[in-house]
Design an enzyme around this catalytic site. Structure first.
Site, PDB file in Angstrom:
ATOM      1  N   ASP A   1     -35.985  -2.465   2.721  1.00 61.13           N
ATOM      2  CA  ASP A   1     -34.916  -3.246   3.533  1.00 61.13           C
ATOM      3  C   ASP A   1     -35.355  -3.101   5.130  1.00 61.13           C
ATOM      4  O   ASP A   1     -35.695  -1.919   5.311  1.00 61.13           O
ATOM      5  CB  ASP A   1     -33.598  -2.695   3.229  1.00 61.13           C
ATOM      6  CG  ASP A   1     -32.963  -3.064   1.739  1.00 61.13           C
ATOM      7  OD1 ASP A   1     -33.480  -3.963   1.651  1.00 61.13           O
ATOM      8  OD2 ASP A   1     -32.220  -2.705   1.441  1.00 61.13           O
TER       9      ASP A   1
ATOM     10  N   ASP B   1     -18.965  -7.216   9.885  1.00 59.36           N
ATOM     11  CA  ASP B   1     -19.215  -6.509   8.595  1.00 59.36           C
ATOM     12  C   ASP B   1     -19.618  -7.244   7.611  1.00 59.36           C
ATOM     13  O   ASP B   1     -19.433  -7.094   6.390  1.00 59.36           O
ATOM     14  CB  ASP B   1     -17.780  -5.537   8.030  1.00 59.36           C
ATOM     15  CG  ASP B   1     -16.519  -6.613   8.010  1.00 59.36           C
ATOM     16  OD1 ASP B   1     -16.519  -7.711   8.230  1.00 59.36           O
ATOM     17  OD2 ASP B   1     -15.368  -6.026   7.781  1.00 59.36           O
ATOM     18  N   ASN B   2     -20.379  -8.422   8.145  1.00 53.89           N
ATOM     19  CA  ASN B   2     -20.926  -9.328   6.922  1.00 53.89           C
ATOM     20  C   ASN B   2     -22.387  -8.900   6.896  1.00 53.89           C
ATOM     21  O   ASN B   2     -23.108  -8.615   8.007  1.00 53.89           O
ATOM     22  CB  ASN B   2     -20.716 -10.752   7.319  1.00 53.89           C
ATOM     23  CG  ASN B   2     -19.529 -11.361   7.109  1.00 53.89           C
ATOM     24  OD1 ASN B   2     -19.009 -10.718   6.031  1.00 53.89           O
ATOM     25  ND2 ASN B   2     -18.913 -12.084   7.979  1.00 53.89           N
TER      26      ASN B   2
ATOM     27  N   GLN C   1     -10.371  -0.634   8.451  1.00 49.66           N
ATOM     28  CA  GLN C   1     -11.705  -1.610   8.836  1.00 49.66           C
ATOM     29  C   GLN C   1     -12.702  -1.031   9.956  1.00 49.66           C
ATOM     30  O   GLN C   1     -13.706  -1.490   9.834  1.00 49.66           O
ATOM     31  CB  GLN C   1     -10.976  -2.677   9.384  1.00 49.66           C
ATOM     32  CG  GLN C   1     -10.482  -3.664   8.328  1.00 49.66           C
ATOM     33  CD  GLN C   1     -11.419  -4.113   6.950  1.00 49.66           C
ATOM     34  OE1 GLN C   1     -11.145  -3.482   6.049  1.00 49.66           O
ATOM     35  NE2 GLN C   1     -12.332  -4.812   7.526  1.00 49.66           N
TER      36      GLN C   1
ATOM     37  N   ASP D   1     -24.199  -2.699  -4.956  1.00 54.61           N
ATOM     38  CA  ASP D   1     -25.123  -1.925  -5.629  1.00 54.61           C
ATOM     39  C   ASP D   1     -24.568  -0.250  -5.574  1.00 54.61           C
ATOM     40  O   ASP D   1     -25.126   0.264  -6.846  1.00 54.61           O
ATOM     41  CB  ASP D   1     -26.434  -1.768  -4.889  1.00 54.61           C
ATOM     42  CG  ASP D   1     -27.296  -3.213  -4.411  1.00 54.61           C
ATOM     43  OD1 ASP D   1     -26.762  -4.027  -5.478  1.00 54.61           O
ATOM     44  OD2 ASP D   1     -27.982  -3.312  -3.654  1.00 54.61           O
TER      45      ASP D   1
END
Length: 345
Positions: A18, A130-131, A289, A300
């Site tokens: 990643d 937060d995407n 948040q 995952d």
């Protein structure tokens, strides 16, 4: 807690390194990406990988959906080491060496099929707020070879040692025959086989291999978007998530000794799961948040936590609680990373 033996959890999938960085909307637009999606890289995304590596704050983590989940399961279990086995294909290169090192550090018993035709696969995680938009360049991961790896006695014996199996749907685009061989073994021996719907494109474009393996699936995971896409592709004509779960549970199943369990997560909304013939809602842990750093890896992590309890013969409610805990830890950190020890009781 009952002690759990080595190699009792088996995972197989696409090992990816990643590469994550915070990007802006212009970056997403430039490459035609949605803020919250998972796609396979096409020709037009080639430059994206070079561009993201040159971002100011880029992080590298050992990833790939299935590998993340077994790594987190191992972290939740802690001792003994090597409860989790992982198979997948890498290249003989620097990124491949990093993956091997990271798997060893996570105490996962990784047995990679190594080849030099293709470089180790990478996944660009483009973070906005937060995407996270994921673009996977499978490369070596796509070269997994059943005959040259899974079928070899010393590797297959590790498959036979396991009691719980988990494969993300992403691997359906790579080696459906490998998945089927493992799934049939689990079904024939009354062991537990779990599969993840993984991404909307799997239900859309890998429908045939997905429906071929589904009769052997004891536990199916997915999020609300994947569940809705699956339902649409199957002509369920409902968008009610509880109804979808019920319908998926009742699709044909080979091993009648185990009733299929369906688990759909919905981000901060309740997790939906089939309990016996009923569908129940399980609230997730509250989180401010502002504490959310990065939702990459939350799904995952949920599966990893779930599997850690499952492989210790815990009841479904406890598996879901462990899944919620793991996801709760991961979203407060960057990438699919975790502190040294879990604080889960």
């Amino acid at each position: 807690m009952p002690t759990v033996s080595q190699n009792s959890l088996f995972g197989m999938g696409n090992p990816l390194l990643d590469i994550s960085a915070v990007v802006d909307k212009d970056f997403l637009d430039k490459y035609g990406l949605k803020p919250n999606d998972q796609i396979l890289a096409e020709e037009k995304h080639k430059a994206l990988f070079d561009e993201i590596v040159n971002k100011s704050k880029v992080e590298y983590h050992a990833g790939g959906s299935t590998q993340n989940s077994v790594k987190i399961a191992q972290w939740m279990i802690q001792e003994p080491h090597k409860v989790a086995t992982f198979f997948g294909c890498i290249g003989t290169d620097h990124f491949g060496e990093i993956l091997k090192q990271k798997a060893a550090e996570a105490h996962v018993d990784a047995h990679y099929y190594e080849q030099n035709q293709e470089p180790t696969g990478t996944c660009a995680a483009c973070i906005t707020g937060d995407n996270r938009s994921l673009v996977a360049n499978l490369a070596a991961a796509n070269c997994y070879n059943k005959e040259k790896h899974l079928d070899i006695d010393r590797n297959w014996s590790l498959v036979e040692k396991a009691r719980v199996y988990y494969i993300a749907g992403f691997f359906l685009t790579v080696s459906p025959d490998s998945i089927l061989k493992v799934a049939k073994h689990a079904s024939d021996n009354n062991k537990i086989f779990g599969l993840n719907l993984s991404a909307p494109f799997i239900s859309q474009f890998s429908k045939e291999p997905l429906m071929k393996v589904l009769p052997y699936v004891d536990i199916i995971f997915g999020n609300e978007t994947e569940a809705a896409t699956f339902a649409k592709e199957q002509g369920f004509e409902t968008e009610d998530i509880a109804e979808i779960a019920h319908r998926v549970q009742n699709l044909p199943k080979v091993n009648k000794n185990r009733q299929r369990i369906v688990v759909f997560t919905q981000g901060r909304e309740d997790t939906v799961a089939t309990v016996g013939d009923k569908v129940k809602m399980f609230p997730v842990l509250d989180i401010d948040q502002n504490d959310i750093v990065d939702t990459n890896g939350a799904g995952d992590a949920f599966v990893g936590g779930f599997l850690s309890a499952l492989v210790q013969d815990q009841p479904l409610e406890e598996c879901i609680r462990a899944g919620h805990y793991a996801a709760h830890v991961i979203i407060r950190r960057s990438g699919c990373t975790f502190p040294e020890k879990p604080d889960f009781h």
